[in-house]
Design a protein around this motif. Structure first.
Motif, mmCIF file in Angstrom:
data_model
loop_
_atom_site.group_PDB
_atom_site.id
_atom_site.type_symbol
_atom_site.label_atom_id
_atom_site.label_comp_id
_atom_site.label_asym_id
_atom_site.label_seq_id
_atom_site.Cartn_x
_atom_site.Cartn_y
_atom_site.Cartn_z
ATOM 1 N N ARG A 216 6.338 1.315 12.949
ATOM 2 C CA ARG A 216 7.338 0.291 12.649
ATOM 3 C C ARG A 216 8.689 0.931 12.359
ATOM 4 N NH1 ARG A 216 4.708 -3.172 7.973
ATOM 5 N NH2 ARG A 216 6.729 -4.252 8.061
ATOM 6 N N ALA B 178 10.424 1.953 15.514
ATOM 7 C CA ALA B 178 10.597 0.874 16.498
ATOM 8 C C ALA B 178 9.607 0.993 17.658
ATOM 9 C CB ALA B 178 12.032 0.826 17.021
ATOM 10 N N GLU C 92 7.389 -5.858 14.264
ATOM 11 C CA GLU C 92 7.231 -6.247 12.868
ATOM 12 C C GLU C 92 6.221 -7.392 12.753
ATOM 13 O OE1 GLU C 92 8.640 -5.072 9.876
ATOM 14 O OE2 GLU C 92 8.932 -3.391 11.233
ATOM 15 N N LEU D 46 12.072 -10.597 13.343
ATOM 16 C CA LEU D 46 12.768 -9.421 12.830
ATOM 17 C C LEU D 46 12.972 -8.386 13.938
ATOM 18 C CD1 LEU D 46 11.011 -8.858 9.373
ATOM 19 C CD2 LEU D 46 13.133 -10.090 9.853
ATOM 20 N N ARG D 47 14.101 -7.703 13.882
ATOM 21 C CA ARG D 47 14.374 -6.616 14.814
ATOM 22 C C ARG D 47 13.469 -5.424 14.504
ATOM 23 N NH1 ARG D 47 20.553 -5.622 13.781
ATOM 24 N NH2 ARG D 47 19.834 -6.006 11.641
ATOM 25 N N HIS E 284 14.992 0.880 11.784
ATOM 26 C CA HIS E 284 15.100 1.163 10.351
ATOM 27 C C HIS E 284 16.563 1.236 9.918
ATOM 28 C CE1 HIS E 284 14.854 5.214 12.333
ATOM 29 N NE2 HIS E 284 15.894 5.448 11.558
ATOM 30 N N TRP F 92 13.129 -4.846 4.701
ATOM 31 C CA TRP F 92 13.306 -5.159 6.126
ATOM 32 C C TRP F 92 13.204 -6.645 6.421
ATOM 33 C CZ3 TRP F 92 15.657 -2.015 9.182
ATOM 34 C CH2 TRP F 92 15.707 -2.296 10.554
ATOM 35 N N TRP G 264 16.950 -7.120 5.945
ATOM 36 C CA TRP G 264 17.802 -6.266 6.775
ATOM 37 C C TRP G 264 17.512 -6.450 8.259
ATOM 38 C CZ3 TRP G 264 21.458 -2.949 4.541
ATOM 39 C CH2 TRP G 264 22.155 -2.124 5.431
ATOM 40 N N GLY G 265 16.257 -6.667 8.597
ATOM 41 C CA GLY G 265 15.846 -6.735 9.995
ATOM 42 C C GLY G 265 16.137 -8.055 10.684
ATOM 43 N N ILE H 55 21.259 -0.876 12.514
ATOM 44 C CA ILE H 55 19.895 -0.342 12.503
ATOM 45 C C ILE H 55 19.831 0.869 13.421
ATOM 46 C CG2 ILE H 55 18.798 -2.570 12.018
ATOM 47 C CD1 ILE H 55 17.979 -2.699 14.961
#
Length: 279
Positions: free
Chosen positions: A179, A182, A186, A191-192, A195, A266, A269-270, A277
């Motif tokens: 995760r 990438a 997720e 979510l993208r 990190h 995340w 943030w994600g 990111i």
């Protein structure tokens, strides 16, 4: 040092019915394998233990999971469990130290000075041969808990963005490596992948074994292997602020007194919000 943060099943069994002891099952499910922790608690729990629901005793004004509650929400909830500022709180979980450090962090952030975790959780309790209970537990008499919330313990999105832009404080991500890199989607939809820029990856489950933290020597070796300075000011993050507390507690055990937690992690943030990111 571990004795300052943990109790053994043998200690808890000897003190289980002390007037000043309250035991809490603070289990929360991982998003990758959700299950009903409260139902599991009703099926089996340590005698007299109450269920501390981390998704309910939380800030419900936003749509992020188990965000740190207000002082008022926390005080009312734990007071109804018979906890005041002098109560010795013992926390345990059903799932390998996944969620008990988050509850420990919540209690300490709210000013509770007498909170420890049962080493090994309920599995260690049962392995030691001690009995369990089923069904609901009637709380003792209501007490007054006066929370003094340490606002500096929990960081918000803007504060973390400032840290990213300044590049002076290390950010440690507790999610699994696929995760973080990438390479895996997720578990929370929308979510993208990736990190927070500049962050380092210490998957939380590297640090624990059988519901306990590994030895200080092992923890130091793991952090060193992941490029983490265990003495430096740090911010921990994860998928939703749950296992970030595992990394935070591990650093605390090693003597770091300047570790803070990004509460939204995340899950915040994600989102498709334009925040930077890295893959």
């Amino acid at each position: 040092m571990y004795n300052d943060f943990f109790v053994t099943p043998q200690w808890l069994n000897a003190h289980l019915f002390d007037a000043n002891i309250i035991v809490l099952d603070a289990s929360s499910p991982p998003p990758t394998a959700p299950y009903d922790c409260r139902q599991s608690y009703l099926q089996e729990h340590i005698p007299n233990a109450q269920f501390f629901h981390q998704d309910e005793i939380a800030d419900k004004t936003c749509d992020l999971p188990h965000m740190l509650p207000s002082a008022e929400t926390f005080s009312q909830a734990v007071g109804a469990m018979g906890i005041d500022n002098n109560t010795q709180v013992i926390i345990y979980a059903q799932n390998n130290l996944f969620s008990s450090p988050r509850a420990w962090w919540t209690f300490t952030t709210m000013g509770c000075k007498n909170v420890k975790i049962l080493a090994g959780g309920i599995d260690a309790w049962k392995t030691a041969g001690f009995e369990t209970q089923t069904g609901e537990v009637i709380p003792p008499a209501i007490k007054e808990f006066k929370a003094t919330r340490k606002e500096t313990n929990a960081l918000n999105q803007k504060q973390v963005l400032d840290i990213v832009n300044e590049g002076k404080i290390q950010i440690i991500d507790a999610r699994a490596a696929p995760r973080f890199l990438a390479q895996a989607p997720e578990p929370r939809p929308g979510l993208r992948m990736g990190h927070i820029p500049g962050s380092k990856n210490v998957p939380w489950d590297l640090l624990v074994e059988n519901g306990e933290f590994k030895s200080p020597e092992q923890l130091k070796a793991i952090f060193a292997q992941q490029g983490v300075d265990i003495h430096a000011p740090s911010v921990t993050s994860c998928g939703s602020g749950m296992t970030a507390a595992v990394v935070l507690m591990a650093l605390t055990l090693l003597g770091n007194t300047d570790v803070r937690l990004y509460d939204g992690s995340w899950a915040e943030w994600g989102q498709d919000n334009g925040l930077p990111i890295e893959p």
